[in-house]
Design a protein around this motif. Structure first.
Motif, PDB file in Angstrom:
ATOM      1  N   PRO A  18       0.979  -1.253   0.061  1.00  0.00           N
ATOM      2  CA  PRO A  18      -0.075  -0.011  -0.133  1.00  0.00           C
ATOM      3  C   PRO A  18       0.716   1.124  -0.090  1.00  0.00           C
ATOM      4  O   PRO A  18       1.720   1.285   0.643  1.00  0.00           O
ATOM      5  CB  PRO A  18      -0.663  -0.182   1.271  1.00  0.00           C
ATOM      6  N   VAL A  19       0.604   2.158  -0.811  1.00  0.00           N
ATOM      7  CA  VAL A  19       1.135   3.387  -0.804  1.00  0.00           C
ATOM      8  C   VAL A  19       0.217   4.664  -0.668  1.00  0.00           C
ATOM      9  O   VAL A  19      -1.160   4.559  -1.275  1.00  0.00           O
ATOM     10  CB  VAL A  19       1.619   3.824  -2.365  1.00  0.00           C
ATOM     11  N   PRO A  20       0.458   5.449   0.288  1.00  0.00           N
ATOM     12  CA  PRO A  20      -0.324   6.630   0.897  1.00  0.00           C
ATOM     13  C   PRO A  20      -0.991   7.464  -0.359  1.00  0.00           C
ATOM     14  O   PRO A  20      -0.290   7.813  -1.092  1.00  0.00           O
ATOM     15  CB  PRO A  20       0.116   7.435   1.714  1.00  0.00           C
ATOM     16  N   VAL A  21      -2.305   7.908  -0.247  1.00  0.00           N
ATOM     17  CA  VAL A  21      -2.973   9.015  -1.240  1.00  0.00           C
ATOM     18  C   VAL A  21      -3.009  10.213  -0.396  1.00  0.00           C
ATOM     19  O   VAL A  21      -3.474  10.342   0.787  1.00  0.00           O
ATOM     20  CB  VAL A  21      -4.269   8.673  -1.814  1.00  0.00           C
ATOM     21  N   ASP A  22      -2.697  11.290  -0.659  1.00  0.00           N
ATOM     22  CA  ASP A  22      -3.055  12.507  -0.143  1.00  0.00           C
ATOM     23  C   ASP A  22      -3.974  13.395  -1.148  1.00  0.00           C
ATOM     24  O   ASP A  22      -4.725  12.928  -2.149  1.00  0.00           O
ATOM     25  CB  ASP A  22      -1.938  13.359   0.166  1.00  0.00           C
ATOM     26  N   ARG A  23      -4.110  14.749  -0.923  1.00  0.00           N
ATOM     27  CA  ARG A  23      -4.817  15.709  -1.804  1.00  0.00           C
ATOM     28  C   ARG A  23      -4.372  15.693  -3.057  1.00  0.00           C
ATOM     29  O   ARG A  23      -5.377  16.187  -4.055  1.00  0.00           O
ATOM     30  CB  ARG A  23      -5.081  17.094  -1.167  1.00  0.00           C
ATOM     31  N   GLU A  24      -3.563  15.258  -3.548  1.00  0.00           N
ATOM     32  CA  GLU A  24      -2.996  15.334  -4.919  1.00  0.00           C
ATOM     33  C   GLU A  24      -2.875  13.973  -5.467  1.00  0.00           C
ATOM     34  O   GLU A  24      -2.518  13.894  -6.787  1.00  0.00           O
ATOM     35  CB  GLU A  24      -1.459  15.969  -5.041  1.00  0.00           C
TER      36      GLU A  24
END
Length: 453
Positions: free
Chosen positions: A215-221
């Motif tokens: 898993p790789v994090p997702v942010d607002r971009e």
């Protein structure tokens, strides 16, 4: 022919929706019985002092719902099964509350374009040569691959020839087959990066295909490219409308992701999730068009038409397309040819574009109604990802019980699921595609009441 007495408030907007609601209520109340012929769209528009297009849109909506039946030469009539009981009937839970589907990502299957699809099937059956009914190319019949390549180039800014397109049963199968081909090519299991949070339903399929999931994090971009593992063989992304957060991959991240793939030799597996349903602007172009040698674009008609059609595609670099076509032939000899030819004609005749335009209008109405009702009755919920798609992403803050909120939402008839990312706070997804706009306030009030108790 029925003399319709419709009340339309021009100042309130949504004129087509008002007409549809009035006619629907007339059928529900029994004032319009099955078989009743309605005025022609031109006549009704003149009586109401509105443009004909507004009335056409209202009639189309009711035909799609099965309330009306429209046939060339016979006019538009109240459908045979649309009496009081049929119109009022909706799926319900054990407490009798209306229920609008179990998956927040599901489209409204009641709006499937039955007449247009039937016309496509009839055309295919009347014109196909006998040999076309034999075993087809496991990669898809040429007619559909040509239509898909042209459509993806026109609408999604993809860069793919018909030879680069492989027809599959859906995005899940397309991604699984790509993973299988990578495993076969490398002679080992592969490291596959996925967005966090992501759809939990795809993970078992990808693992079964031979992927070690990271898993790789997702942010607002969008996906955080700097967090991608250096040994990843591929990454799965939903750049047009990230599931579940609704984030659109930013231009800077798009460039960074393509640069990462070029440096590492990894593949980007682009799930074109919800790309058709953009409400605030034209759909964002796909990644594949920027780097066709490094990106595999996967899409389907599951959200645009119906999941049960089991028709999807990938547009891939030639070496990947050849390997997936071979794997599809070894797996099940390809998809049903009649359905493929029907979809090809459906696209070529413009019916696909017309259906999507109509559904964007309807889903936008439902999205606006749900977002507004949540803001009014549950103001402590923060809503994200409503610029596109069939669902919204809600964050509760304050350490609230997300699982309890999901149970309450389902009890109120809403389609909801909890989201538990490895990185970041929990949230929930609420679908609006199957939630009629006139039922939104009732459902959200019920949810708010349950939460207060």
């Amino acid at each position: 022919m029925a003399d319709l007495h419709l009340v339309v408030d021009r100042a309130a907007g949504g004129l087509a929706g008002q007409i549809a609601r009035e006619v629907r209520e007339a059928v529900r109340s029994g004032r319009l019985v099955p078989g009743t012929r309605l005025p022609a769209t031109r006549d009704l528009a003149r009586d109401l002092g509105l443009s004909r297009g507004v009335v056409v849109e209202a009639y189309e909506q009711l035909v799609a719902e099965g309330v009306l039946d429209s046939r060339t030469g016979a006019g538009t009539r109240v459908a045979a099964g649309a009496g009081r009981q049929a119109v009022e009937q909706s799926p319900a839970d054990r407490e009798g509350r209306p229920h609008y589907g179990h998956r927040p990502t599901s489209p409204d299957l009641g709006l499937f374009p039955r007449q247009a699809w039937l016309a496509a099937v009839r055309h295919v059956l009347a014109t196909l040569p006998n040999d076309a009914l034999d075993y087809g190319d496991p990669g898809g019949v040429p007619a559909l691959r040509r239509e898909l390549a042209a459509y993806l180039g026109r609408v999604r800014a993809a860069d793919a020839s018909p030879d680069d397109v492989v027809v599959v049963t859906g995005v899940a199968q397309g991604l699984s087959l790509v993973v299988q081909t990578l495993v076969r090519d490398r002679g080992r299991g592969i490291v596959l990066a996925v967005e966090d949070p992501t759809s939990a339903r795809q993970i078992p399929l990808l693992r079964r295909a031979g992927a070690d999931i990271v898993p790789v994090p997702v942010d607002r971009e969008g996906i955080v490219v700097e967090a991608l593992p250096g040994d990843a063989d591929a990454v799965v992304v939903t750049p047009a409308h990230q599931y579940p957060t609704g984030v659109v991959l930013s231009p800077a991240r798009r460039a960074a992701l393509i640069g990462w793939a070029a440096r590492t030799g990894a593949l980007v597996l682009e799930d074109d999730y919800d790309a058709e349903f953009r409400f605030d602007r034209d759909p964002v172009g796909c990644l594949q068009g920027l780097a066709p040698d490094r990106v595999v674009l996967a899409g389907s008609v599951s959200k645009a038409l119906a999941p049960g059609l089991r028709l999807g595609w990938i547009a891939a670099p030639p070496r990947v397309a050849r390997a997936v076509r071979l794997a599809r032939g070894e797996l099940d000899l390809g998809s049903p040819v009649l359905d493929q030819y029907a979809l090809a004609h459906f696209i070529d005749a413009g019916a696909y574009d017309r259906h999507l335009r109509r559904m964007r209008r309807e889903y936008r109405r439902r999205r606006d109604a749900l977002a507004g009702a949540l803001a009014e009755h549950l103001p402590w919920i923060t809503v994200h990802g409503i610029s596109a798609g069939l669902h919204l992403y809600a964050e509760t803050g304050g350490g609230r019980d997300v699982d309890g909120l999901v149970r309450a939402a389902r009890a109120a008839g809403l389609s909801a699921e909890a989201v538990t990312p490895a990185h970041g706070p929990r949230g929930l997804v609420i679908g609006f595609a199957r939630l009629p706009a006139h039922r939104v306030t009732e459902a959200v009030r019920a949810l708010a009441g349950d939460v207060r108790r």
